[in-house]
Design a protein around this motif. Structure first.
Motif, PDB file in Angstrom:
ATOM      1  N   ASN A  54       1.679  10.808   3.871  1.00 37.27           N
ATOM      2  CA  ASN A  54       2.188   9.622   4.553  1.00 37.27           C
ATOM      3  C   ASN A  54       1.535   8.371   3.996  1.00 37.27           C
ATOM      4  O   ASN A  54       0.357   8.373   3.630  1.00 37.27           O
ATOM      5  N   ALA A  55       2.316   7.290   3.892  1.00 34.28           N
ATOM      6  CA  ALA A  55       1.792   6.010   3.406  1.00 34.28           C
ATOM      7  C   ALA A  55       2.450   4.869   4.153  1.00 34.28           C
ATOM      8  O   ALA A  55       3.655   4.902   4.430  1.00 34.28           O
ATOM      9  N   CYS A  99       0.804  -1.231   0.000  1.00 36.34           N
ATOM     10  CA  CYS A  99       0.000   0.000   0.000  1.00 36.34           C
ATOM     11  C   CYS A  99       0.832   1.274   0.000  1.00 36.34           C
ATOM     12  O   CYS A  99       0.275   2.361  -0.190  1.00 36.34           O
ATOM     13  N   SER A 100       2.132   1.191   0.236  1.00 33.89           N
ATOM     14  CA  SER A 100       2.977   2.390   0.150  1.00 33.89           C
ATOM     15  C   SER A 100       3.671   2.510  -1.207  1.00 33.89           C
ATOM     16  O   SER A 100       4.521   3.380  -1.403  1.00 33.89           O
ATOM     17  N   SER A 108      -7.565  12.133   5.113  1.00 29.48           N
ATOM     18  CA  SER A 108      -7.119  11.148   4.121  1.00 29.48           C
ATOM     19  C   SER A 108      -8.056  11.109   2.928  1.00 29.48           C
ATOM     20  O   SER A 108      -9.288  11.159   3.092  1.00 29.48           O
ATOM     21  N   HIS A 114      -2.215   8.291   5.805  1.00 33.71           N
ATOM     22  CA  HIS A 114      -2.602   7.017   5.198  1.00 33.71           C
ATOM     23  C   HIS A 114      -4.083   6.779   5.467  1.00 33.71           C
ATOM     24  O   HIS A 114      -4.830   6.458   4.549  1.00 33.71           O
ATOM     25  N   GLU A 119      -1.219   4.895  13.397  1.00 28.79           N
ATOM     26  CA  GLU A 119      -0.721   6.054  12.649  1.00 28.79           C
ATOM     27  C   GLU A 119      -0.890   7.336  13.458  1.00 28.79           C
ATOM     28  O   GLU A 119       0.008   8.194  13.495  1.00 28.79           O
ATOM     29  N   HIS A 135      -9.718   2.882  -0.746  1.00 27.49           N
ATOM     30  CA  HIS A 135      -8.304   2.507  -0.638  1.00 27.49           C
ATOM     31  C   HIS A 135      -7.866   1.911  -1.967  1.00 27.49           C
ATOM     32  O   HIS A 135      -8.266   0.810  -2.331  1.00 27.49           O
ATOM     33  N   GLY A 178      -1.036   6.169  -2.145  1.00 29.08           N
ATOM     34  CA  GLY A 178      -0.191   7.317  -1.859  1.00 29.08           C
ATOM     35  C   GLY A 178      -0.220   8.362  -2.953  1.00 29.08           C
ATOM     36  O   GLY A 178      -0.086   9.572  -2.687  1.00 29.08           O
ATOM     37  N   SER A 200      -6.362   4.602   6.868  1.00 28.53           N
ATOM     38  CA  SER A 200      -7.047   3.435   6.301  1.00 28.53           C
ATOM     39  C   SER A 200      -8.440   3.228   6.869  1.00 28.53           C
ATOM     40  O   SER A 200      -9.243   2.512   6.287  1.00 28.53           O
ATOM     41  N   ASN A 210       7.340   2.074   5.073  1.00 25.17           N
ATOM     42  CA  ASN A 210       6.701   3.369   5.275  1.00 25.17           C
ATOM     43  C   ASN A 210       7.372   4.396   4.368  1.00 25.17           C
ATOM     44  O   ASN A 210       8.593   4.398   4.215  1.00 25.17           O
TER      45      ASN A 210
END
Length: 888
Positions: A406-407, A170-171, A339, A306, A317, A346, A352, A308, A414
């Motif tokens: 941020n991710a 996911c990053s 976010s 991020h 986070e 997502h 990101g 989520s 990260n």
């Protein structure tokens, strides 16, 4: 300090393109962001599928748009390209246009970095292809493999910088940007395309909710909210165009934001589980980011988190953010946290990138956007003692703004970016009322009309200044094959000319307007891409139907039309349909040629396809009666002499090579030499018609040459590379009674002898040529299986010819050109000794005083254009001497 330490490593975002749920433009995404709206919905036609089935996600409404003709692709190839790759390629094109450039003429060294989601598209494509039977499995693999995504863009746009995929779960999206920033800072490239696509197949129709897992029961993402219950999938594509900031300012590029620094780390094992994040590692990465940017936490206006929306993820986070921002102070306003996931879901590896997009629209407006789907902070999160807060309303801040994106990724990578506002744009410096030359460009005459119309619409809708619009239009027109020319002193005057455009495109050699100082380019808001072009999914019936029609039809036009439809997946073929314009290429040409020769009993080669590009041209040629020229079809005139030729040089093809090998040689030969070449019979013959005996093949070529070359007063010199030199030697006695032969030439034709027999072993082949590469270079790696199998048979048959060859004794002057290099060092002593013996004269051993030319290249390199210039020099000298001697 010197070098990199003194350089400005800031990177400018100069263009973007997107396809997201609820937004297909930056302006649309900005509206969605400041409205705190979301795009969660049920898929069309969704039906109940059980108590725990959730049919909501952030769906992409239109994913099938793909203008394959603009990219030089065929429909046949396009349907087996993963829709993620199609989205990415098309949005790379749009992003470059948004930056104010022609995508096919991007200046400097261009790089491509991309990410994509896992997909089962390959299974869908294979199922259709298995039924249709006209795709090789490797074609399917190339089309569906996400590793090819960046590479395909570099190929289509002719970009020569780094090009590869990036994956860290996911990053991945921010890691793509981090990688691109590094490449630009190290000057591995001058401009970078950085982005990704998330559209896994089969298309999402919902998911099974399981308590304790990370997917939402409600079907809504509520980042940091007390009612957050998990993630919801989202789908789409985002691409950014990046440049070094100093270059972007100098080049007058539009600057959406500045990437001031980036940081990456990994959680390691000090956390609850492999899939859980680590608050300490996330905090360490954010602190490293601030150090790189030379900033304190209090300088940050907002954090694009991020976010989520999961039970564990948000809390961890938030704990990391609290650790970083603890005890930091801001004079007013605080530091907002939100976010993009709460609006568009997502997007897996692309998440990101969407976060940066949300940051850019806030920086552009100079305002903090409200968080979507947020009402009350999660009670397990505390921002006490920090300036952090989740905004519930838009808050104008002004410029400049500074933000963190941020991710987090499953597995612990990260990544974070430090993003700042663009430097102020310079004021316009042009003289008011000056008449400015204006160009509008496109890739075809038809597209030019649409481009002019869209340029007129842009004049009416944009808020940008007239000079910026003109500068952008002119820059986007550079390198376009069709350009319309206008001139105007203001938007109204130019709009009138655009509206009256009659379709005329002047030569591109007309003088270009000088760019000069002035305002930055702007996003014109339109693309050359045809918005109506569509490519769906592979359908077995669509591919199989034309083949069935071909079997049933007796009419030549119907049979040929069926072949075209099967090869190019065309719904309709008109007499003017062009093979090249429909996306045809060498792989399809060979397949089509096999089908045509099989259906019509002909023996055409690839040159025939080149000469008969349109459907009506092929049909007329097939219906025309075969004349005497058909008998000499393998004899190709590569270059005519200037005036009456002094000599005809006839070169025979090498093994699994065609006559085109000798094309680069033509320009280097003396102007009074006419160059002909013998194309390969075996290369185009059916498997049952291969000629496996060298003498028989030489006899065929000699008869073809006699049929094609009726004028016999001009002397001939015969030769060829590798097997071609041997076949030329076998042809010489067959042609001597009919022509004046003045010599023969062998270009690294190694004759088999017992003392260097080791060189002919299969195990030694790799020292002289890469067999796999040679086959791929000639016909591309993803050729149909029947072609690959046949090529292996041809190679084996012609290697056997070379082994059996014995030089003749006609006594003609002989030029022996020897390659003395190898592809890799010869480590085996016996093989090295055999090589040294062979390279004394390549095994010919004729007259003691005959010329031998030794060139420091391996067997394949010797026919590279650089070495062919040297070969031509020696051929010119040899033929001048040999033909003079023979004539006298």
């Amino acid at each position: 300090m010197t070098g990199l330490a003194q350089m400005d490593h800031r990177i400018a975002v100069i263009g973007t393109a997107l396809a997201l749920p609820g937004a297909d433009s930056l302006a649309g995404f900005e509206r969605m962001t400041f409205d705190a709206a979301d795009a969660f919905s049920a898929p069309p036609g969704a039906a109940a599928a059980g108590e725990n089935w959730v049919d909501r996600a952030a769906y992409l409404d239109d994913w099938s748009g793909f203008d394959y003709r603009l990219f030089g692709l065929s429909l046949r190839d396009s349907v087996i390209i993963d829709p993620q790759q199609r989205l990415f390629l098309q949005h790379c094109w749009k992003a470059i246009e948004a930056a104010g450039y022609n995508p096919m003429a991007l200046p400097g060294r261009g790089a491509v970095f991309s990410t994509a989601s896992d997909s089962d598209f390959v299974q869908l494509a294979r199922a259709a292809a298995d039924d249709a039977g006209n795709y090789h499995p490797f074609e399917i693999e190339i089309g569906s493999n996400k590793e090819q995504q960046a590479l395909r863009v570099s190929h289509v746009l002719n970009l020569r910088g780094p090009s590869f995929g990036v994956q860290s779960a996911c990053s991945s999206g921010l890691l793509v940007l981090h990688t691109a920033m590094q490449s630009l800072a190290l000057r591995d490239c001058d401009v970078a395309l950085a982005g990704g696509a998330c559209l896994p197949f089969p298309l999402h129709q919902g998911y099974e909710y399981r308590p304790g897992m990370n997917l939402s029961r409600s079907g809504v993402i509520r980042s940091f909210d007390q009612d957050a219950d998990g993630m919801v999938p989202g789908f789409g594509c985002v691409v950014f165009v990046l440049k070094r900031l100093e270059d972007a300012v100098s080049d007058r590029d539009p600057i959406l934001a500045v990437l001031a620094a980036s940081a990456v780390n990994n959680d390691g094992s000090n956390k609850a589980s492999y899939v859980a994040p680590s608050s300490s590692a996330v905090a360490e990465n954010l602190q490293a980011l601030l150090r790189k940017g030379g900033l304190e936490p209090g300088a940050i206006d907002f954090v694009e988190a991020h976010g989520s929306g999961t039970y564990i993820g948000d809390v961890i986070e938030a704990a990391a953010l609290r650790q970083v921002f603890r005890a930091s102070s801001r004079a007013a306003g605080g530091t907002a946290v939100a976010s993009a996931k709460a609006s568009v879901g997502h997007l897996d590896t692309v998440a990101g990138l969407v976060g940066l997009l949300r940051t850019i629209v806030q920086i552009g407006r100079g305002s903090i956007a409200p968080a979507a789907n947020f009402s009350v902070l999660n009670p397990r999160i505390s921002f006490d003692g920090t300036p952090l807060f989740v905004p519930t309303a838009a808050a104008p801040v002004g410029q400049p703004l500074t933000a963190i994106v941020n991710a987090l990724g499953i597995g612990g990578t990260n990544c974070a970016l430090l993003v700042q506002s663009a430097p102020p744009a310079p004021a316009a410096q042009g003289a008011a009322g000056a008449v400015l030359p204006v160009r509008v460009g496109a890739s075809s005459k038809e597209r030019l009309r649409a481009a002019v119309a869209r340029a007129g619409a842009a004049l009416a809708s944009t808020q940008a200044g007239f000079e910026a619009l003109v500068f952008t239009l002119n820059r986007r027109a550079r390198g376009k094959p069709f350009v319309a020319h206008f001139a105007g002193a203001d938007a109204a005057a130019l709009a009138a000319q655009l509206a009256a455009f009659d379709g005329a495109a002047l030569p591109v050699s007309a003088p270009e307007p000088a760019p000069g100082p002035g305002p930055r380019a702007v996003d014109l808001g339109w693309s050359e891409i045809d918005p109506q072009a569509r490519v769906g999914l592979p359908q077995a019936a669509a591919v199989a139907a034309p083949a069935a029609a071909a079997d049933a039809a007796a009419d030549a036009a119907q049979r040929l039309r069926a072949i075209w439809q099967a090869a190019l997946l065309l719904q309709d073929v008109t007499p003017q349909t062009s093979f090249r314009d429909a996306g045809g290429h060498s792989m399809l040409a060979l397949t089509m040629l096999d089908d045509i020769n099989g259906a019509f009993g002909t023996q055409h080669d690839l040159d025939w396809i080149d000469q008969h590009d349109r459907f009506d041209q092929q049909l007329a040629a097939l219906e025309a009666p075969a004349g005497p020229a058909q008998a000499g079809r393998l004899v190709k005139l590569v270059r005519a002499a200037q005036g009456t030729p002094r000599l005809r040089l006839v070169l025979v093809h090498a093994s699994i090579s065609g006559y085109e090998t000798y094309r680069p040689l033509a320009a280097q030969l003396a102007p009074d030499i006419e160059l002909l070449a013998i194309d390969s019979h075996n290369l185009y013959a059916d498997e049952g018609q291969l000629i496996r005996d060298g003498a028989e093949l030489a006899a065929l070529y000699a008869s073809q040459l006699r049929a094609a070359l009726l004028e016999r007063s001009v002397p001939l010199c015969l030769g060829g590379w590798s097997l071609g030199g041997m076949l030329a030697d076998l042809m010489a006695p067959l042609l001597a009674p009919h022509y004046r032969l003045c010599g023969t030439v062998a270009i690294d034709s190694v004759v088999y002898r017992e003392e260097h027999a080791a060189l002919f072993a299969d195990s030694a082949l790799a020292y002289f040529m890469d067999q796999g590469s040679l086959l791929a270079e000639r016909f591309e790696a993803d050729q149909l299986q029947r072609q690959a199998r046949r090529l292996q048979q041809v190679f084996a048959a012609e290697r056997a010819m070379a082994r059996a060859f014995v030089p003749g004794s006609l006594g003609l002057p002989f030029l022996n050109i020897v390659a003395i290099g190898t592809r890799k060092p010869l480590a085996d002593a016996a093989l090295l000794q055999a090589f040294d013996r062979a390279k004394n004269d390549n095994g010919w051993r004729r007259q003691a005083d005959e010329p031998i030319v030794r060139i420091d290249a391996d067997h394949v390199q010797i026919v590279d254009p650089a070495h062919l210039a040297m070969i031509a020099l020696h051929i010119n000298r040899f033929t001048r001497s040999a033909c003079t001697t023979t004539s006298s």
